[in-house]
Design an enzyme around this catalytic site. Structure first.
Site, PDB file in Angstrom:
ATOM      1  N   LEU A   1      -8.345  56.136  46.600  1.00  0.00           N
ATOM      2  CA  LEU A   1      -7.397  56.256  48.251  1.00  0.00           C
ATOM      3  C   LEU A   1      -6.940  57.573  48.980  1.00  0.00           C
ATOM      4  CD1 LEU A   1      -4.800  55.128  50.077  1.00  0.00           C
ATOM      5  CD2 LEU A   1      -3.038  55.632  48.574  1.00  0.00           C
TER       6      LEU A   1
ATOM      7  N   GLY B   1     -24.402  42.397  22.286  1.00  0.00           N
ATOM      8  CA  GLY B   1     -25.211  41.432  22.681  1.00  0.00           C
ATOM      9  C   GLY B   1     -24.346  40.702  23.347  1.00  0.00           C
ATOM     10  N   ASN B   2     -23.873  40.525  24.095  1.00  0.00           N
ATOM     11  CA  ASN B   2     -22.713  39.267  24.602  1.00  0.00           C
ATOM     12  C   ASN B   2     -22.838  40.398  25.991  1.00  0.00           C
ATOM     13  OD1 ASN B   2     -21.210  37.078  22.766  1.00  0.00           O
ATOM     14  ND2 ASN B   2     -21.978  36.206  24.234  1.00  0.00           N
ATOM     15  N   SER B   3     -23.133  41.476  26.051  1.00  0.00           N
ATOM     16  CA  SER B   3     -22.741  42.684  27.322  1.00  0.00           C
ATOM     17  C   SER B   3     -23.295  42.326  28.280  1.00  0.00           C
ATOM     18  CB  SER B   3     -23.091  44.192  26.472  1.00  0.00           C
ATOM     19  OG  SER B   3     -21.913  44.527  26.177  1.00  0.00           O
TER      20      SER B   3
ATOM     21  N   ASP C   1     -19.342  48.995  35.259  1.00  0.00           N
ATOM     22  CA  ASP C   1     -19.579  48.979  34.244  1.00  0.00           C
ATOM     23  C   ASP C   1     -21.218  47.575  34.809  1.00  0.00           C
ATOM     24  OD1 ASP C   1     -21.368  49.014  32.319  1.00  0.00           O
ATOM     25  OD2 ASP C   1     -19.027  47.377  30.959  1.00  0.00           O
TER      26      ASP C   1
ATOM     27  N   HIS D   1     -23.954  49.562  30.960  1.00  0.00           N
ATOM     28  CA  HIS D   1     -24.303  49.402  29.876  1.00  0.00           C
ATOM     29  C   HIS D   1     -24.955  49.523  29.109  1.00  0.00           C
ATOM     30  CE1 HIS D   1     -20.564  46.691  27.936  1.00  0.00           C
ATOM     31  NE2 HIS D   1     -21.985  46.863  27.027  1.00  0.00           N
TER      32      HIS D   1
END
Lengths: 597, 371
Positions: A242, A183-185, A100, A69
């Site tokens: 599965l 912003g830490n992403s 992600d 993202h």
């Protein structure tokens, strides 16, 4: 009043200066350790300027992990800042939308440039209550790209967080109370040894808005490791499914996971049935659907995993069954964009995408299904080169005759057999023209196939009966080994990332005891037949090939072992095992390879 | 200076493992089994349908916060080992915003659950600002079944009275609380455990509230030693969480000796669930044949005036109605769509209700108002 407070403050400050507080040595030591830790984890922390997030370098060549993202929907060309204060160009390498995750590569000022990088830890060893440190670029604070470092406790492990709008499912993730903000992403989570244990990417938000609520989540680094092979190969990776729908049955105090419905898939062909209770999956015990989804989400589509099942038989007995099942893709195809949903306004020309910088253009190639086909080609060519260096069969375009002895369908009597693959020849000097031909003589019974003939009968493609298509498999093998990529016009050969390879066990050995090794996979497509080639990632040695004539049927697998080096330096496999579904079709021992250029 | 001292205390107690001290993961492993995940009423308008409880006896007594979660009938707990058990509300103490629950049923009993010893906890010294603390709760319903609850760490920021509000309503508890510097109070956290560095119980994690003055979110816990003075008809009574635990009932003002207990004036109106302190008195159902049915009160009517006195909430309605006895005439004005409709009701004696066993919620003694 305020004056006296001020005085008190000044006095106390003076006191501090005059007689510094004597800190216990333990505390001083801890402080120094933390300073050292921050020094260690800062250099590989990336500020992903385009996308407004963070990342972390994981190799000296400049590979870095971040969130999908952050970079997944923009231009493949990136600008990334490092704590050395410099801005680097970067490119997208591989993308994992559901997980992600994104792999990017930073481009150094010269080819031999070495980036600082973080070493990966083992996130399965992380325990709730451990301390952890997050680094990154929250609120895009650092204009010089020095990361913000936040400290906290691991609040939970093996957490499951539902997908948001059908993507970004966080499975088996790490929960922490270290402050995680926009912003830490994509930034790193480290343990106190400074080892990378996760990629921060999500938080639980509610009434307080989209800022830290004390509940952040990091994708476990062990999940990242499982997808790394596919990401490095420039793929858009898919997560596993599965091939069966399961549900938690809550009728008793302790819940169980039961299969509700089985759809056509390897799971169905391996014999999973409705009402089967799933008790273990990929080596982990299962009691809830959350646990099941938790593990399933960490596995790329197409991997083979062991599944433990409890089944109540018709006679009322409870039976444990262990199976090795190839997982399908768990992702639904994205619905096509309807015209009214499309963001392009009719009548207005689509804005031309920004041209890529030359430095990125050289290492980026767009292709459907790939994040960056350039990296797939590089990985593929490297794998092919290693494969050819082992077998040295390239340019042996003439007839091949392979002789030996073997047993058929687990019978005890050994007999002679011969495989021959001959190339088409035009009529010359009295000899009639001859098409491409594959022939197999097993236990006195002969089968042959003209593999390039149009409109082959379905039965002929699967000959000899019970092999799942050994004749076709032999022909395709020789195409790649003797002709290289030229033997696969059209879709050709691509790199399929890494996946576990399960060598054929003997029937006495329970599946739970068997071990897999990570193998490099090449994928081929020729005449509608899909091939998978398992290579030893170190040597490039061919471990096995597998051909799919119809995706709804079992494949023809040929496993190779015990290579013998011949006079020309070729490492040719002596032991072959041909498997179709649950049955071993043949075990063969090669005594003689006759090749001709 | 204060900040500096706090930081030092944190360094010493928070991260350093002193000789003989257990690591936080060891503390976690031995503490989380003493919490239960609760599932009950809610799931609407920012009210979570899940919460947390603290086990305080081996046979399954549980303390939690007296919030909307336990209003409904079907309260269920998931134990640390994944066992799902029904939960009974034993007593609710609005004055302390605490409730006492019991795990299990006649068929499913316990005698060896991991638990916090409240008798020990209540005798311990109060924690002081700067002390490192841990919070255990099922914030955001991250855990279900046997998945362990969330642990967070922080420090006591202060100890004092809380002036907070939930939405526009004041929080019901007016005693002293621990304010914590970590974001411990999230959806589902209420009723979790605040402990010291070694997992000893300090208090119950409170609700999601905002400071009345600054409108910022406050993270607080109700100390296990909490006690409060309640003004009743016979004077001031002191009640505490331990009273709730020991007596297994909430504080109730003693009836005045000179006045016999009054017979309830029954109208036959069933009001909506009293989820929050100012739930308006909407009629949910009317018992057929009851006085309310006879004068034509219907479901969805909102009671606006009782004998001309405005009734903004179910609580004020109950208080007012307590003044009437069977046979009295009561004028009621209800809002029905855009109209104000007036009528006169003559309440009767409440019909016989089946005897309630022990462990029934005390609020059920008010007939006509569904809990």
């Amino acid at each position: 009043m305020s004056v006296s407070i001020l005085w008190a403050f000044i006095l106390s400050s003076v006191t501090t200066l005059q007689s510094p507080i004597a800190l216990p040595t333990d505390v001083l030591k801890q402080e120094q350790e933390r300073v050292a830790l921050v020094k260690k984890i800062s250099p590989p922390t990336v500020a992903v300027v385009s996308g407004g997030g963070s990342g972390v370098l994981i190799s000296e060549e400049g590979y870095a992990l971040t969130n999908f993202h952050v970079v997944g929907t923009g231009s493949p060309a990136l600008k990334c800042g490092l704590p050395d204060g410099k801005l680097y160009d970067g490119v997208i390498v591989g993308l994992d939308k559901m997980g992600d995750l994104a792999l990017i590569k930073l481009i150094g000022p010269k080819p031999e440039f070495k980036f600082p990088f973080a070493t990966m830890g083992d996130s399965d060893e992380v325990q709730t209550g451990d301390w952890a440190v997050a680094a990154g670029n929250p609120f895009l604070l650092a204009s010089d790209f020095t990361p913000t470092v936040t400290f906290g406790l691991v609040s939970g492990t093996h957490r499951y967080q539902y997908p948001e709008r059908g993507m970004f499912e966080y499975t088996d993730c790490i929960q922490m109370d270290a402050s995680i903000n926009p912003g830490n992403s994509g930034g790193p989570l480290f343990n106190m040894k400074g080892q990378l244990i996760g990629i921060n990417g999500r938080g639980s938000f509610d009434k307080r808005g989209r800022v830290n609520s004390g509940v952040g989540y990091a994708i476990s680094i062990n999940q990242c490791k499982k997808f790394m092979g596919s990401l490095k190969a420039g793929l858009r990776v898919e997560h596993a499914g599965l091939g069966a729908l399961v549900g938690t049955v809550d009728d008793s105090a302790i819940s169980r996971v039961l299969v509700n419905q089985v759809i056509p898939s390897d799971a169905m062909r391996r014999g999973i049935q409705p009402e089967d209770q799933i008790i273990s999956f990929a080596g982990r015990p299962i009691a809830t659907v959350n646990q099941f989804k938790n593990i399933l989400g960490t596995i790329p589509a197409g991997w083979k995993v062991p599944i433990g099942i409890r089944r109540i038989t018709e006679t009322g007995e409870t039976k444990r069954i262990d199976l090795l099942v190839r997982l399908t893709s768990g992702e639904r195809p994205e619905p096509p964009v309807k015209p009214e949903q499309s963001q392009d306004r009719p009548g207005q020309p689509k804005p031309a995408p920004k041209p890529l910088p030359d430095i990125v253009k050289a290492i980026y190639e767009s292709k459907n299904g790939y994040a960056n086909f350039h990296f797939n080609k590089v990985s593929r060519d490297s794998a092919l080169l290693r494969l050819q260096n082992q077998l040295k069969l390239l340019d042996q375009k003439g007839d091949w005759i392979i002789k030996g002895t073997g047993t058929l369908q687990e019978k005890n009597n050994s007999s002679n057999w011969q495989l021959s693959i001959s190339t088409a020849r035009e009529a010359v000097e009295g000899k009639p023209a001859k098409p491409d031909l594959v022939a197999v003589s097993l236990d006195g019974i002969d089968f042959s196939l003209e593999p390039l003939k149009a409109d082959l009968e379905p039965k002929a493609l699967r000959d000899p009966p019970g092999s799942g298509g050994l004749l076709v498999a032999l022909f395709q093998m020789r195409q790649l080994l003797a002709l290289g990529t030229a033997g696969f016009p059209g879709e050709g050969i691509s790199h399929g990332g890494m996946e576990p390879y399960w060598a054929p066990g003997n029937s006495a050995e329970p599946i739970t005891q068997r071990k897999s090794i990570m193998a490099e996979v090449l994928k081929s497509s020729l005449g509608g037949i899909q091939g998978r080639w398992y290579l030893d990632p170190e040597s490039g040695y061919l471990l096995a090939v597998e051909f799919t004539i119809d995706p709804n049927e079992d494949t023809c697998e040929i496993h190779f072992a015990n290579p013998v080096t011949d006079s020309a330096g070729r490492r040719l496999p002596r032991d072959w095992v041909v498997i179709h579904g649950d049955k071993t079709f043949a075990r063969l021992k090669v005594s003689d390879w006759k090749l001709s250029p | 200076m204060i900040r500096k001292f706090t930081a030092i205390a944190f360094l010493v107690l928070g991260t350093t493992i002193l000789p003989g001290q257990e690591s936080l993961s060891q503390i976690f492993n031995k503490t989380y089994p003493k919490l239960v995940k609760l599932y009950g009423a809610g799931g609407i308008r920012g009210l979570a349908g899940y919460g947390t409880g603290v086990v305080i006896s081996p046979d399954g007594l549980v303390l939690t916060v007296n919030n909307h979660l336990i209003e409904g009938g079907d309260l269920v707990a998931h134990l640390y080992d994944g066992t799902r058990v029904p939960v009974k509300v034993i007593a609710r103490e609005p004055e302390l915003d605490a409730a006492l629950l019991k795990l299990g049923s006649a068929k499913q009993t316990f005698d060896d659950l991991p638990f916090f010893d409240v008798e020990v906890a209540v005798k311990a010294k109060l924690a002081a600002p700067g002390d490192p603390v841990l919070a255990f709760s099922n914030a955001f319903q991250i855990a279900t079944r046997d998945e362990p609850v969330t642990i967070m760490q922080g420090n006591i920021a202060s100890y004092g009275r809380l002036f907070g509000k939930i939405g526009i309503f004041d929080i019901p508890y007016s005693g002293n609380v621990y304010v914590v510097d970590a974001i411990t109070n999230n959806p589902g956290s209420a009723g979790g455990a605040l402990t010291d560095r070694n997992g000893n119980l300090l208090g119950l994690v409170g609700r999601e509230v905002r400071n009345e003055l600054t409108n910022t979110w406050v993270n607080y816990a109700i100390p296990i030693q909490a006690q409060i003075d309640v003004r009743g008809p016979t004077g001031i009574t002191r009640t505490s969480i331990m009273d709730l635990v020991r007596k297994k009932e909430a504080y109730r003002p003693a009836p005045k000796a000179d006045k016999p207990a009054q017979v309830e004036a029954y109208t036959g109106m069933i009001l909506v669930s009293n989820l929050i302190d100012r739930t308006p008195p909407f009629v949910e159902e009317v018992v057929p044949g009851s006085p309310a049915a006879l004068v034509g009160i219907r479901a969805d009517d909102l009671i606006v005036y009782v004998d001309g006195i405005p009734v903004p909430s179910i609580i004020s309605y109950r208080e007012l109605m307590a003044r009437y006895k069977p046979g009295d005439k009561v004028r009621m004005d209800v809002r029905r769509r855009d109209q104000l409709v007036g009528m006169e009701i003559v309440p009767i004696k409440p019909p016989e209700v089946p005897k309630q066993g022990p462990g029934q919620a005390i609020h059920q003694i008010i007939p006509g108002v569904r809990p």
